[in-house]
Design a protein around this motif. Structure first.
Motif, PDB file in Angstrom:
ATOM      1  N   GLN A  80       0.825  -1.218   0.097  1.00 30.32           N
ATOM      2  CA  GLN A  80      -0.013   0.212   0.040  1.00 30.32           C
ATOM      3  C   GLN A  80       0.672   1.360   0.049  1.00 30.32           C
ATOM      4  OE1 GLN A  80      -0.257  -2.448   2.109  1.00 30.32           O
ATOM      5  NE2 GLN A  80      -2.222  -2.772   2.971  1.00 30.32           N
ATOM      6  N   THR A 102      -2.010  -4.475  10.069  1.00 33.08           N
ATOM      7  CA  THR A 102      -2.595  -3.711   9.182  1.00 33.08           C
ATOM      8  C   THR A 102      -3.699  -4.650   8.298  1.00 33.08           C
ATOM      9  OG1 THR A 102      -0.755  -2.217   8.203  1.00 33.08           O
ATOM     10  CG2 THR A 102      -2.300  -2.979   6.637  1.00 33.08           C
ATOM     11  N   SER A 142      -8.173  -1.618   6.539  1.00 28.49           N
ATOM     12  CA  SER A 142      -8.020  -0.346   6.278  1.00 28.49           C
ATOM     13  C   SER A 142      -7.622   0.763   7.474  1.00 28.49           C
ATOM     14  CB  SER A 142      -9.094   0.513   5.379  1.00 28.49           C
ATOM     15  OG  SER A 142      -9.055   0.055   4.021  1.00 28.49           O
ATOM     16  N   ARG A 143      -7.024   0.081   8.656  1.00 28.19           N
ATOM     17  CA  ARG A 143      -6.859   0.363   9.674  1.00 28.19           C
ATOM     18  C   ARG A 143      -5.380   1.282   9.766  1.00 28.19           C
ATOM     19  NH1 ARG A 143      -4.079  -1.912  13.676  1.00 28.19           N
ATOM     20  NH2 ARG A 143      -5.562  -1.012  15.543  1.00 28.19           N
ATOM     21  N   CYS A 168     -12.493   9.773   0.787  1.00 28.41           N
ATOM     22  CA  CYS A 168     -11.809   9.341   2.002  1.00 28.41           C
ATOM     23  C   CYS A 168     -11.219  10.433   3.054  1.00 28.41           C
ATOM     24  CB  CYS A 168     -10.650   8.210   1.598  1.00 28.41           C
ATOM     25  SG  CYS A 168      -9.344   9.123   0.612  1.00 28.41           S
ATOM     26  N   ILE A 210      -3.594  11.838   1.840  1.00 29.63           N
ATOM     27  CA  ILE A 210      -2.126  12.154   2.068  1.00 29.63           C
ATOM     28  C   ILE A 210      -1.477  12.004   0.767  1.00 29.63           C
ATOM     29  CG2 ILE A 210      -0.245  11.212   3.156  1.00 29.63           C
ATOM     30  CD1 ILE A 210      -2.318   9.702   5.007  1.00 29.63           C
ATOM     31  N   ASN A 211      -1.633  10.988   0.114  1.00 27.42           N
ATOM     32  CA  ASN A 211      -0.996  10.784  -1.255  1.00 27.42           C
ATOM     33  C   ASN A 211      -2.026  10.375  -2.452  1.00 27.42           C
ATOM     34  OD1 ASN A 211       0.131   9.966  -3.678  1.00 27.42           O
ATOM     35  ND2 ASN A 211       2.219   9.618  -2.224  1.00 27.42           N
ATOM     36  N   ILE A 239      -1.404   7.614  -4.714  1.00 29.32           N
ATOM     37  CA  ILE A 239      -1.535   6.218  -3.939  1.00 29.32           C
ATOM     38  C   ILE A 239      -3.036   5.821  -3.695  1.00 29.32           C
ATOM     39  CG2 ILE A 239      -1.093   5.113  -1.708  1.00 29.32           C
ATOM     40  CD1 ILE A 239       1.675   5.943  -1.795  1.00 29.32           C
ATOM     41  N   VAL A 240      -3.794   6.917  -3.386  1.00 26.16           N
ATOM     42  CA  VAL A 240      -5.323   6.459  -3.114  1.00 26.16           C
ATOM     43  C   VAL A 240      -5.792   6.012  -4.298  1.00 26.16           C
ATOM     44  CG1 VAL A 240      -7.271   7.532  -2.703  1.00 26.16           C
ATOM     45  CG2 VAL A 240      -5.511   8.187  -1.281  1.00 26.16           C
ATOM     46  N   GLN A 265      -5.054   2.655  -4.929  1.00 25.72           N
ATOM     47  CA  GLN A 265      -5.826   1.706  -4.028  1.00 25.72           C
ATOM     48  C   GLN A 265      -7.177   1.616  -4.555  1.00 25.72           C
ATOM     49  OE1 GLN A 265      -4.943   0.572  -0.761  1.00 25.72           O
ATOM     50  NE2 GLN A 265      -2.783   0.792  -1.782  1.00 25.72           N
ATOM     51  N   GLY A 294      -9.560   5.911   6.120  1.00 24.87           N
ATOM     52  CA  GLY A 294      -9.014   4.906   5.289  1.00 24.87           C
ATOM     53  C   GLY A 294      -9.556   4.762   3.955  1.00 24.87           C
ATOM     54  N   GLY A 333      -8.207   2.106   1.576  1.00 27.24           N
ATOM     55  CA  GLY A 333      -7.463   0.785   0.968  1.00 27.24           C
ATOM     56  C   GLY A 333      -8.520  -0.139   0.479  1.00 27.24           C
TER      57      GLY A 333
HETATM   58  O1  CDP Z   1      -4.454  -0.207   6.141  1.00 25.31           O
HETATM   59  P1  CDP Z   1      -3.957  -0.072   4.635  1.00 25.31           P
HETATM   60  O2  CDP Z   1      -2.860   0.714   4.507  1.00 25.31           O
HETATM   61  O3  CDP Z   1      -4.381  -1.196   3.734  1.00 25.31           O
HETATM   62  O4  CDP Z   1      -5.559   1.100   4.271  1.00 25.31           O
HETATM   63  P2  CDP Z   1      -5.349   2.674   4.259  1.00 25.31           P
HETATM   64  O5  CDP Z   1      -5.191   3.142   5.685  1.00 25.31           O
HETATM   65  O6  CDP Z   1      -6.669   3.053   3.686  1.00 25.31           O
HETATM   66  O7  CDP Z   1      -4.078   3.192   3.314  1.00 25.31           O
HETATM   67  C1  CDP Z   1      -3.837   2.774   2.095  1.00 25.31           C
HETATM   68  C2  CDP Z   1      -2.992   3.413   1.546  1.00 25.31           C
HETATM   69  O8  CDP Z   1      -3.301   4.805   1.034  1.00 25.31           O
HETATM   70  C3  CDP Z   1      -1.642   4.004   2.410  1.00 25.31           C
HETATM   71  O9  CDP Z   1      -0.515   4.242   1.847  1.00 25.31           O
HETATM   72  C4  CDP Z   1      -2.235   5.367   2.831  1.00 25.31           C
HETATM   73  O10 CDP Z   1      -1.326   6.042   3.585  1.00 25.31           O
HETATM   74  C5  CDP Z   1      -3.029   6.130   1.510  1.00 25.31           C
HETATM   75  N1  CDP Z   1      -4.063   6.723   1.818  1.00 25.31           N
HETATM   76  C6  CDP Z   1      -3.832   8.183   1.737  1.00 25.31           C
HETATM   77  O11 CDP Z   1      -2.780   8.516   1.208  1.00 25.31           O
HETATM   78  N2  CDP Z   1      -4.800   9.114   2.222  1.00 25.31           N
HETATM   79  C7  CDP Z   1      -6.101   8.487   2.741  1.00 25.31           C
HETATM   80  N3  CDP Z   1      -6.851   9.664   3.199  1.00 25.31           N
HETATM   81  C8  CDP Z   1      -6.156   7.193   3.220  1.00 25.31           C
HETATM   82  C9  CDP Z   1      -4.961   6.385   2.494  1.00 25.31           C
END
Ligand code: CDP
Length: 780
Positions: free
Chosen positions: A502, A539, A542-543, A660, A664-665, A668-669, A672, A734, A736
């Protein structure tokens, strides 16, 4: 400085093939394990003869259920307060179950030796169909459990049954539907594996493993094997996808540890693809009976659901202890209903255990699919447009924070805005016009394809979770973080969560960079090593962003406050006179007088006089206990073309508007979301863990268990709205798993819309679609 579409740091090694995965770990003197598995779904073990295998010249140990029983290790606790066989002693309970573990000098010898083992079985009738599991004459699978005379696992309910019944009794319209969310598999590209290394002199066990939750695994090894926790080090190297498959404990892991204990050498065990698909944690397998109550003009009043949950042979689901059906009770989705009630019954069957959160927050995928299908069924029954029905029933922004009928508090949302954007992006009215034209042409000529438009609007609940309500095996779901800024101003962040692809090395560096005003390139992430990181639950669901990400923010803010005191000493002012501006502490009213974090870090390690009680250096720790889950949401619109002659459905377009909170990025979102949408297309159209009546697994390779590729996916059309989470320190939610949760219903709704059929179960393969249209008018 921090947030933004930064390229992924980890890709420098991944795209060069320089990632280091468990199977890349090679230790001196390392031996190799292989597992003999049951060919039967249900059979009594009459005898196990391993003598020929033991005399194989390269075999170093042969471990049977009896070997383990002698050490009290034949059974292990599951994450759901059941026990599961490590190696079978009495019976085998699913095809592919572990029976014997062989340790040999190389992988090939270990496999060869398996064929020298003789196991005598007495086949028993299996329970394959969950709907037959509670029949009075059904064979009892878990006769190992004291006094067990049936295949019942649990009954659980949520919501107000009486209030829901009252709403249904007075409703103008009640629509019902039976739906199956079939058994599917997370199917990560990298299968599960381990290298277990017990040092006989120090007594320290070092485990390199594909685990999404290193600290939880450490505790499990301590509980099961009796090795003290401080003598266990879990190292999770790069992981090639987890999706929930790498949360739990597998027999192969424990057998490798025992193998290392017995031989004094490190033991590696790596699953092959069939082993992964047949025996490691599956997902879903919910038989649902849904009822939706509404007014005749489509105002939704209530939801009532009965679920039969197939848990396989051992109850090995991974979810917070108090929620045996995970977060299924978020099944009222995105709608404002008066009352709701669900009842879930779990049963044992002769299939592999699991029921894990495959790219979803603990059964919320099943819940989201249910409600989004039910809204379409209702719209179909009332002859209303499904987009209009959704828009009329969505929660309104002023209702947040919103307490839903089953007790969840949704943190924030502006749902109509998100749906409106998706409808605009899709050109919904124009699509409906085109659909009508194509239908007319088809009806006139009997030729051409049928077009379908499917919508889903989902709400997820991610970031488990608040310690007062959520734990796994008694462990509260708070996450630690540690941050140290080196004298020259670069930093190292240590977290308990574990990236499986991720991009955490990038986004967690971005979080710290944003908070401290330094470049993310100057922040290194340490993860996946219990000796190097603070405690936390890992992990999944999506925590990471909601919990560990928040911990990273909070620890960076602590460091920033420490930096303020140091900066005040440097500038000879009071800390209150300083303000944080663009990455520096500067004197209010005198912007020229300021210090960057790098300058402050050097001073914090120097001979600078600091106020009494203020220690030097620049570091901090924190533990973040989330006050609530975060509730990302989104509106998805899928357009399909269906060939009525062959039943082949092709996804033409897919519009996904995700919210969401703060991203942050964003790049990357989007990645995902792309992955999750592909997952959804796969589940809706092709993925299925099927079994024959004898319990033979029919999907044990990628020739039979079909995963979507880019060939089945359109060019995704993504949009976004941003409704920050009010309780997350940077407003992030979250993401992901959002797309995996939200997309299957959109695809299914689109296919059924194309063929005019009220309901047919996933996967909507050509055969399934063809069956569904037989004998039915295209527009019933
Ligand atoms: O727990 P997991 O990493 O599977 O899921 P997540 O917390 O939803 O994050 C997935 C990826 O997306 C990570 O690299 C997060 O930092 C990024 N992300 C983000 O850039 N902005 C968000 N609002 C949520 C996640």
């Amino acid at each position: 400085m921090g947030h933004g579409p930064m390229l992924r740091k980890e890709d420098a090694r991944f795209v060069r093939g320089r990632g280091r995965f468990v199977d890349d770990v090679r230790l001196p003197g390392m031996l190799h394990g292989a597992i003999l598995r049951s060919p039967h779904a249900h059979a009594r073990i009459l005898s196990v003869d391993v003598s020929a295998a033991e005399s194989h010249p390269k075999v170093r140990a042969v471990i049977t259920g009896e070997t383990l029983a002698g050490r009290g290790l034949a059974w292990m606790p599951t994450l759901s307060h059941d026990v599961a066989a490590v190696l079978a002693t009495d019976k085998v309970r699913y095809q592919g179950q572990e029976v014997v573990f062989v340790v040999a000098e190389d992988r090939y010898a270990a496999r060869d030796a398996l064929s020298l083992i003789e196991v005598e079985y007495e086949p028993l009738p299996p329970v394959i169909d969950a709907r037959r599991a509670l029949d009075p004459d059904a064979p009892v699978i878990r006769d190992d459990l004291d006094g067990r005379a049936d295949n019942h696992v649990f009954d659980w309910e949520s919501g107000d049954a009486a209030a829901t019944d009252a709403v249904f009794a007075s409703a103008e319209r009640v629509s019902t539907c039976d739906l199956l969310y079939p058994r599917v598999h997370p199917a990560p590209l990298e299968t599960c594996g381990i290298v277990a290394d017990l040092d006989r002199i120090t007594g320290k066990l070092t485990v390199h493993a594909t685990t999404q939750a290193p600290h939880t695994h450490r505790m499990l090894y301590a509980l099961i094997a009796g090795i003290p926790e401080h003598k266990i080090r879990i190292i999770a190297p790069d992981i090639g996808g987890g999706f929930g498959n790498k949360v739990g404990m597998y027999p192969g892991y424990l057998c490798s540890v025992v193998g290392s204990v017995l031989t004094g050498a490190p033991v590696k065990w790596t699953e092959d693809r069939s082993e992964n698909l047949m025996s490691s944690s599956f997902a879903r397998d919910y038989h649902m009976h849904g009822e939706i109550a509404a007014t005749k003009d489509g105002r939704i009043l209530g939801l009532r659901v009965r679920v039969l949950a197939d848990h396989g042979a051992f109850n090995g689901t991974a979810q917070p202890s108090k929620f045996p059906a995970g977060f299924f009770h978020v099944f009222t989705g995105s709608y404002d209903v008066k009352a709701a009630h669900c009842r879930v019954t779990g049963v044992y069957t002769n299939k592999a255990p699991g029921g894990v959160a495959y790219a979803c927050s603990f059964r919320i995928t099943e819940a989201s699919y249910l409600v989004e299908r039910m809204v379409d069924v209702l719209s179909h029954d009332l002859g209303l447009d499904p987009a209009a029905v959704r828009m009329a029933n969505l929660l309104r922004p002023e209702q947040f924070p919103y307490a839903c009928a089953t007790g969840w508090e949704y943190d924030s949302g502006d749902y109509p805005r998100t749906l409106t954007l998706a409808l605009e992006m899709a050109g919904y009215d124009e699509l409906r016009r085109e659909q009508a034209e194509r239908r007319a042409a088809y009806e006139a000529t009997g030729r051409g394809s049928l077009m379908g438009i499917g919508i889903s609007f989902f709400t997820e609940a991610v970031g488990a979770g608040p310690r007062r309500t959520m734990d796994i095996l008694g462990l509260g779901m708070a996450d630690g973080a540690e941050l140290r800024v080196h004298p020259t101003g670069t930093a190292v962040l240590r977290v308990s969560c574990m990236s499986q692809g991720q991009g955490h090395e990038t986004t967690f560096a971005q979080i710290v960079g944003e908070e401290l005003g330094i470049s993310p390139d100057d922040v290194e992430l340490v993860q996946g090593d219990t000796d190097q990181t603070p405690f936390g639950l890992g992990t999944y669901g999506s925590r990471s962003t909601p919990v560990s990400g928040a911990a990273a923010v909070m620890v960076a803010r602590k460091v920033r406050e420490r930096a303020r005191i140091v900066a005040a000493a440097m500038l000879e002012v009071a800390p209150e006179d300083l303000e944080w501006h663009k990455g520096r502490w500067q004197v209010a009213g005198d912007p020229a007088a300021g210090r960057t974090i790098a300058q402050i870090a050097l001073a914090a390690h120097s001979d600078l006089d600091l106020p009494d009680g203020v220690e030097g250096h620049l570091d901090a720790t924190c533990v973040y206990n989330p006050p609530n889950l975060t509730f990302p949401f989104g509106a998805y619109i899928c357009v399909v073309d269906v060939d009525p002659g062959t039943g082949q459905a092709t996804v033409r377009r897919f519009v996904a508007v995700d919210d969401c909170g703060v991203r942050i990025n964003p790049m990357i979102v989007e990645g995902q979301v792309h992955g999750g949408l592909a997952d959804g297309v796969g589940m809706a159209l092709m993925e299925l863990m099927a079994f024959d009546d004898d319990g033979n697994h029919l999907g044990a390779s990628f020739m039979d268990y079909l995963l979507p590729t880019s060939m089945e996916c359109p060019s995704w059309e993504l949009g976004e709205t941003v409704t920050p989470s009010p309780h997350h320190p940077i407003g992030a939610k979250g993401v992901g798993e959002s797309a995996t949760v939200g997309s299957p219903a959109a695809v299914v709704n689109a296919v059924l819309d194309a063929i005019g059929v009220r309901h047919a179960d996933m996967p909507l393969t050509p055969a399934q679609v063809w069956r569904a249209v037989q004998g039915r008018p295209i527009r019933p």
